[in-house]
Design a protein around this motif. Structure first.
Motif, PDB file in Angstrom:
ATOM      1  N   THR A 130      46.234   7.477  14.805  1.00 56.72           N
ATOM      2  CA  THR A 130      47.419   6.668  15.094  1.00 56.72           C
ATOM      3  C   THR A 130      48.472   6.845  13.998  1.00 56.72           C
ATOM      4  O   THR A 130      48.203   7.416  12.943  1.00 56.72           O
ATOM      5  CB  THR A 130      47.062   5.175  15.156  1.00 56.72           C
ATOM      6  OG1 THR A 130      46.531   4.796  13.879  1.00 56.72           O
ATOM      7  CG2 THR A 130      46.023   4.911  16.232  1.00 56.72           C
ATOM      8  N   ASP A 131      49.643   6.298  14.265  1.00 57.62           N
ATOM      9  CA  ASP A 131      50.694   6.331  13.236  1.00 57.62           C
ATOM     10  C   ASP A 131      50.236   5.574  11.997  1.00 57.62           C
ATOM     11  O   ASP A 131      50.541   5.968  10.865  1.00 57.62           O
ATOM     12  CB  ASP A 131      51.989   5.723  13.781  1.00 57.62           C
ATOM     13  CG  ASP A 131      52.678   6.650  14.766  1.00 57.62           C
ATOM     14  OD1 ASP A 131      53.502   6.170  15.565  1.00 57.62           O
ATOM     15  OD2 ASP A 131      52.380   7.867  14.740  1.00 57.62           O
ATOM     16  N   GLU A 132      49.506   4.479  12.226  1.00 60.63           N
ATOM     17  CA  GLU A 132      49.004   3.717  11.073  1.00 60.63           C
ATOM     18  C   GLU A 132      48.078   4.575  10.231  1.00 60.63           C
ATOM     19  O   GLU A 132      48.071   4.488   9.000  1.00 60.63           O
ATOM     20  CB  GLU A 132      48.249   2.453  11.526  1.00 60.63           C
ATOM     21  CG  GLU A 132      49.110   1.353  12.129  1.00 60.63           C
ATOM     22  CD  GLU A 132      49.619   1.694  13.507  1.00 60.63           C
ATOM     23  OE1 GLU A 132      50.754   1.336  13.824  1.00 60.63           O
ATOM     24  OE2 GLU A 132      48.874   2.358  14.276  1.00 60.63           O
ATOM     25  N   CYS A 133      47.276   5.398  10.900  1.00 61.05           N
ATOM     26  CA  CYS A 133      46.400   6.315  10.169  1.00 61.05           C
ATOM     27  C   CYS A 133      47.210   7.224   9.261  1.00 61.05           C
ATOM     28  O   CYS A 133      46.882   7.416   8.086  1.00 61.05           O
ATOM     29  CB  CYS A 133      45.630   7.219  11.149  1.00 61.05           C
ATOM     30  SG  CYS A 133      44.354   6.403  12.087  1.00 61.05           S
ATOM     31  N   LEU A 134      48.273   7.775   9.814  1.00 66.66           N
ATOM     32  CA  LEU A 134      49.077   8.716   9.041  1.00 66.66           C
ATOM     33  C   LEU A 134      49.779   7.996   7.893  1.00 66.66           C
ATOM     34  O   LEU A 134      49.899   8.514   6.783  1.00 66.66           O
ATOM     35  CB  LEU A 134      50.079   9.424   9.954  1.00 66.66           C
ATOM     36  CG  LEU A 134      49.429  10.306  11.028  1.00 66.66           C
ATOM     37  CD1 LEU A 134      50.470  10.911  11.947  1.00 66.66           C
ATOM     38  CD2 LEU A 134      48.597  11.401  10.399  1.00 66.66           C
ATOM     39  N   GLU A 135      50.213   6.779   8.174  1.00 71.73           N
ATOM     40  CA  GLU A 135      50.844   5.993   7.096  1.00 71.73           C
ATOM     41  C   GLU A 135      49.845   5.727   5.982  1.00 71.73           C
ATOM     42  O   GLU A 135      50.175   5.808   4.796  1.00 71.73           O
ATOM     43  CB  GLU A 135      51.367   4.665   7.653  1.00 71.73           C
ATOM     44  CG  GLU A 135      52.665   4.811   8.442  1.00 71.73           C
ATOM     45  CD  GLU A 135      52.894   3.662   9.421  1.00 71.73           C
ATOM     46  OE1 GLU A 135      52.279   2.583   9.226  1.00 71.73           O
ATOM     47  OE2 GLU A 135      53.674   3.851  10.372  1.00 71.73           O
ATOM     48  N   PHE A 182      49.272   9.539  18.080  1.00 70.62           N
ATOM     49  CA  PHE A 182      50.320   9.382  17.078  1.00 70.62           C
ATOM     50  C   PHE A 182      51.663   9.901  17.588  1.00 70.62           C
ATOM     51  O   PHE A 182      51.735  10.529  18.644  1.00 70.62           O
ATOM     52  CB  PHE A 182      49.952  10.059  15.760  1.00 70.62           C
ATOM     53  CG  PHE A 182      49.799  11.564  15.825  1.00 70.62           C
ATOM     54  CD1 PHE A 182      48.642  12.144  16.345  1.00 70.62           C
ATOM     55  CD2 PHE A 182      50.791  12.400  15.350  1.00 70.62           C
ATOM     56  CE1 PHE A 182      48.489  13.514  16.393  1.00 70.62           C
ATOM     57  CE2 PHE A 182      50.652  13.781  15.394  1.00 70.62           C
ATOM     58  CZ  PHE A 182      49.492  14.336  15.918  1.00 70.62           C
ATOM     59  N   GLY A 218      54.633   8.713  12.717  1.00 66.74           N
ATOM     60  CA  GLY A 218      53.541   9.013  11.789  1.00 66.74           C
ATOM     61  C   GLY A 218      53.837  10.246  10.964  1.00 66.74           C
ATOM     62  O   GLY A 218      53.574  10.293   9.759  1.00 66.74           O
ATOM     63  N   ALA A 259      56.061   9.475   8.150  1.00 65.27           N
ATOM     64  CA  ALA A 259      55.376   8.869   7.006  1.00 65.27           C
ATOM     65  C   ALA A 259      54.756   9.947   6.119  1.00 65.27           C
ATOM     66  O   ALA A 259      54.819   9.875   4.889  1.00 65.27           O
ATOM     67  CB  ALA A 259      54.301   7.890   7.488  1.00 65.27           C
ATOM     68  N   TRP A 319      61.782  13.376  11.710  1.00 66.66           N
ATOM     69  CA  TRP A 319      60.760  13.364  10.669  1.00 66.66           C
ATOM     70  C   TRP A 319      60.947  14.491   9.666  1.00 66.66           C
ATOM     71  O   TRP A 319      60.646  14.326   8.488  1.00 66.66           O
ATOM     72  CB  TRP A 319      59.371  13.436  11.315  1.00 66.66           C
ATOM     73  CG  TRP A 319      59.151  14.658  12.137  1.00 66.66           C
ATOM     74  CD1 TRP A 319      59.580  14.888  13.419  1.00 66.66           C
ATOM     75  CD2 TRP A 319      58.465  15.839  11.731  1.00 66.66           C
ATOM     76  NE1 TRP A 319      59.203  16.123  13.827  1.00 66.66           N
ATOM     77  CE2 TRP A 319      58.513  16.733  12.824  1.00 66.66           C
ATOM     78  CE3 TRP A 319      57.824  16.220  10.561  1.00 66.66           C
ATOM     79  CZ2 TRP A 319      57.926  17.999  12.769  1.00 66.66           C
ATOM     80  CZ3 TRP A 319      57.238  17.479  10.514  1.00 66.66           C
ATOM     81  CH2 TRP A 319      57.305  18.346  11.614  1.00 66.66           C
TER      82      TRP A 319
END
Lengths: 586, 207
Positions: free
Chosen positions: A128-133, A153, A157, A160, A185
């Motif tokens: 997920t984007d949170e993972c990448l963050e 994602f 992401g 980030a 990005w």
């Protein structure tokens, strides 16, 4: 071993088992594979200690085989981790969405236990984007991110990562489903950022700011791999190449354009400047007229991926025939048998050939002739993926005789149950010849009309086989029994639409614990057998998949209930807790 | 059929040897390559919420896909090609087949027309390029692949060849005005030019 150099002080050399850990750590650094290191770790407790504390690269082939915490505790010094999630057949749509394979628990654990982590690689997982963050925020020395066949994602992401990973060297996105949030990005790489060596965003759907890309490419003087997406037209490709003539690997963007002599000349000049180019790929909805612009790099190419090229005919063949040093060729079946005959005579150094189908609803274009030609004339050929419409036992026997050095042989005859088109016999004899001749075979996919006999051969002869894919084959339980009671090195077995039932599964339950995983779908399994298997083998996770939307508690179903999809894998982590409603762990 | 027979006889046999004997009689000892049993696996009765892998396209099937064999079964997840590749080339195969038949020009490659697809109950959305498809049927097949096994028709083992409107799911889309419309009412070109978002809804809501 530890007996040399004892004269200096007059004291006796320490016995080998009392040597300090650093010595063993250094010795283990020469071991080529993780399996070797694992074997060393099993020798004694001091070796275990030395090995696990010096392990820098960890490959977790099944994310559910162990809990992230276990991995961190056992290997505290990991710098590069690779984790794989969904079963292989998820690639072909056989696993419904939301099955699992979340990267988040691994990243969270790594953030805690491996703060010096430099590389992360995820395959068939949900990122997920949170993972990448979290990656961008947690690892100050993060350098390599590789995502293959992942989803979940978006470009947010990626933003980030671009903004947060100051030491990033590689951003490698292969065949992922990436949501386009229209966030620029690429612009988030700071102007001071120059460390990029690999940039692959070929699978990204959305627009890319070309000016920003050009500036990035210009200032990253170490850039070796650049793979563009469909948003980059041909003329921009030419100017990018002029800014990065040092490229070793290039993925072109959108290749089609109407023929303009100016653009052609520009491309020719640009490619002429790329003296180091060795690998070429891209989205080649190619206009054949532009292919000659590439002629100057053909000689140096070791890898050519035209598997997204709809170009066909003489221009394609002329192009490939100039690539005399090719080791790896991926191409569409539009090349036809004739084209493969040219490949056979031109590319004598070929090691890997993959031919993909152009028409997924048809019968296919290629016949056995193309593969026979290539196997006859390419002495170093060891890996094949071949989609064709017909085959004969005789051809396979010839291929087996020509190329006993195959390590990977994947043949897909497009129409299931297709027999030898001349004799109408099953293709048992042909595939038997392959496994008998190719003693080093590690991966095999079989197709066509096949009886239990082929499995007897595979079970008996394929000693080094690690991965076997079976579809629409066999007559009875005997087939599966041959495989599970033979195939000494088998790690992954995936089966679909075969008449294999409960008996061989239960009779060979212990074998399953020596393997990484087993997938069986549309076979003849019953719930009762799965229950028995789960009871008998506590270190196996036995997962059954229903249709999503059909929520029927497993406990209420009788033993005779047929099981449509089974996925079994060994694990030290116990049953996973993130199953969707359609997956039940028996 | 050979395979059904083997299942029933083996389910009851407890001893290994019994099974071997029974199977030995089934397995004819001839030269390698002799056809032993039937070539098609038996069609099973409905399994635990299973959707039969083999779906026959009816006689009213799209002519585009009938290249050689008439009643050609279209199997889920076969040939084993990644969804990424399958979606990329859906347009090429369909348009080249059509060109063979009717001599139409190949569809011009225009920019992609990506719309989001949401399915009730799925945790995240997907995206499809509407320009990849020539008609509603191909779109539905592609969506089928993307959200595999989510479309079990109410009767397992059958598959409606036109819409899923008689199944559990209905296809709707959001048009330029923001209204929720049922997919299939307007000509395809009109649909692609006005569709902003696709939504796969559970049947009960769609009614």
């Amino acid at each position: 071993m530890g007996r040399g150099g004892s004269r200096a002080t007059g004291a006796a050399a320490p016995p080998w088992h009392a040597l300090p850990d650093e010595v063993w750590e250094h010795a283990f650094s020469f071991l080529p594979t993780a399996a070797d290191r694992g074997a060393a770790a099993g020798a004694c407790s001091s070796w275990l200690r030395a090995e696990r504390r010096s392990r820098h690269h960890l490959a977790v082939a099944n994310c559910y085989a162990a809990a992230p915490r276990d991995a961190i505790e056992r290997f505290p010094a990991v710098r590069a981790a690779e984790v794989k999630g969904k079963p292989h057949f998820a690639d072909f749509g056989l696993v419904p969405p939301a099955w699992g394979g979340a990267a988040a628990p691994w990243i969270a654990a790594a953030a805690d236990g491996w703060p010096l982590l430099e590389e992360l690689s995820f395959k068939r997982m949900v990122v997920t984007d949170e993972c990448l963050e979290m990656i961008a925020a947690s690892f100050r020395n993060f350098q390599v991110l590789r995502l293959v066949s992942c989803d979940g994602f978006s470009t947010a992401g990626l933003a980030a990562i671009a903004a947060g990973c100051r030491q990033l060297r590689e951003l490698d996105l292969q065949e992922n489903e990436i949501e386009d949030c229209s966030i620029h990005w690429l612009s988030l790489f700071p102007e001071s950022f120059t460390s990029l060596v690999t940039l692959n965003f070929s699978c990204l759907d959305g627009e890319v700011n070309i000016t920003v890309l050009e500036r990035l490419v210009t200032r990253c003087r170490n850039l070796k791999t650049l793979k563009l997406n469909n948003a980059i037209p041909l003329d921009k490709l030419a100017s990018l190449l002029q800014k990065a003539p040092q490229l070793v690997e290039l993925g072109t963007g959108k290749f089609s354009a109407d023929y303009h002599p100016d653009l052609f000349a520009k491309l020719e000049v640009a490619f002429g400047g790329c003296k180091s180019l060795r690998k070429l790929s891209g989205a080649w909805d190619a206009v054949p007229d532009y292919l000659p612009a590439f002629y100057c790099v053909c000689d140096g190419l070791t890898s050519l991926n035209l598997s997204y090229a709809t170009v066909r005919g003489p221009e394609l063949i002329k192009f490939i025939s100039r690539c005399k040093n090719l080791q790896q060729l991926w191409v569409m079946d539009l090349i036809e048998d004739l084209g493969l005959a040219v490949v056979a005579s031109s590319c004598s150094k070929l090691q890997e050939l993959r031919v993909f189908p152009s028409d997924h609803f048809g019968l296919g274009v290629l016949t056995e002739r193309g593969l026979v030609d290539v196997s006859a004339s390419c002495p170093m050929l060891e890996s094949v993926l071949y989609f064709c419409r017909r085959m004969t036992n005789e051809a396979l026997i010839t291929i087996a005789k020509n190329r006993p050095n195959f390590t990977c042989f994947r043949l897909c005859i497009l129409e299931p149950h297709t027999p030898d088109y001349i004799t109408q016999h099953p293709l048992d004899a042909g595939f038997s010849a392959i496994v008998e001749s190719c003693k080093g075979l590690r991966r095999l996919s079989i197709s066509g009309l096949l009886t239990d006999l082929v499995f007897r051969s595979i079970g008996a002869h394929a000693d080094r086989l690690e991965m076997l894919s079976i579809a629409f084959a066999g007559n009875s339980d005997l087939g599966l029994n041959y495989i599970l009671s033979g195939c000494k090195s088998l790690k992954k077995l995936e089966i679909r639409d075969c008449p294999f039932g409960d008996k061989p599964l239960l009779a060979n339950a212990a074998k399953l614990e020596t393997m990484r995983s087993l997938w069986m779908s549309s076979c003849l399994l019953t719930l009762g057998a799965c229950r028995q298997l789960a009871r008998k083998m506590p270190h196996l996770s036995v997962e059954i998949m229903n249709d999503p939307g059909w929520s029927c508690p497993l406990d209420s179903l009788p033993d005779e209930s047929p099981v449509e999809k089974l996925y079994v894998y060994r694990t030290i982590a116990g049953p996973r807790s993130d199953t969707p409603s359609y997956v039940q762990i028996v | 059929m050979a395979s059904l027979r083997s299942t029933s006889c083996l389910a009851s046999a407890s001893a290994e040897t019994d099974a071997e004997n029974l199977c030995a009689t089934e397995l004819r000892l001839g030269p390698p390559g002799v056809v032993v049993g039937e070539d098609a696996p038996a069609k099973k009765p409905s399994s635990v919420g299973a959707k039969r892998a083999l779906e026959s396209t009816g006689p009213s099937a799209d002519d585009e896909h009938d290249t050689a064999a008439p009643a050609k079964a279209q199997v889920v997840g076969w040939p084993p090609v990644r969804a990424y590749r399958r979606n990329t080339f859906h347009q090429s195969s369909a348009s080249s087949a059509a060109a063979k038949k009717s001599g139409d020009e190949q569809q011009q490659q225009q920019g992609g027309l990506y719309v989001k697809v949401s399915m009730d109950g799925a945790p995240y959305l997907r995206k499809v390029d509407l320009r990849m498809y020539k008609g509603y049927r191909e779109l539905r097949e592609a969506l089928d692949l993307l959200f595999t096994k989510c479309f079990s028709a109410s009767a397992p083992g059958t598959h409606s060849s036109e819409g899923c409107s008689d199944g559990q799911f209905a296809f709707a889309y959001e048009d330029k005005d923001g209204d929720l419309m049922l997919v299939g009412d307007v000509p395809w070109e009109m649909f692609t030019s006005s569709c902003k978002k696709l939504r796969i809804m559970k049947g009960s809501e769609a009614r």
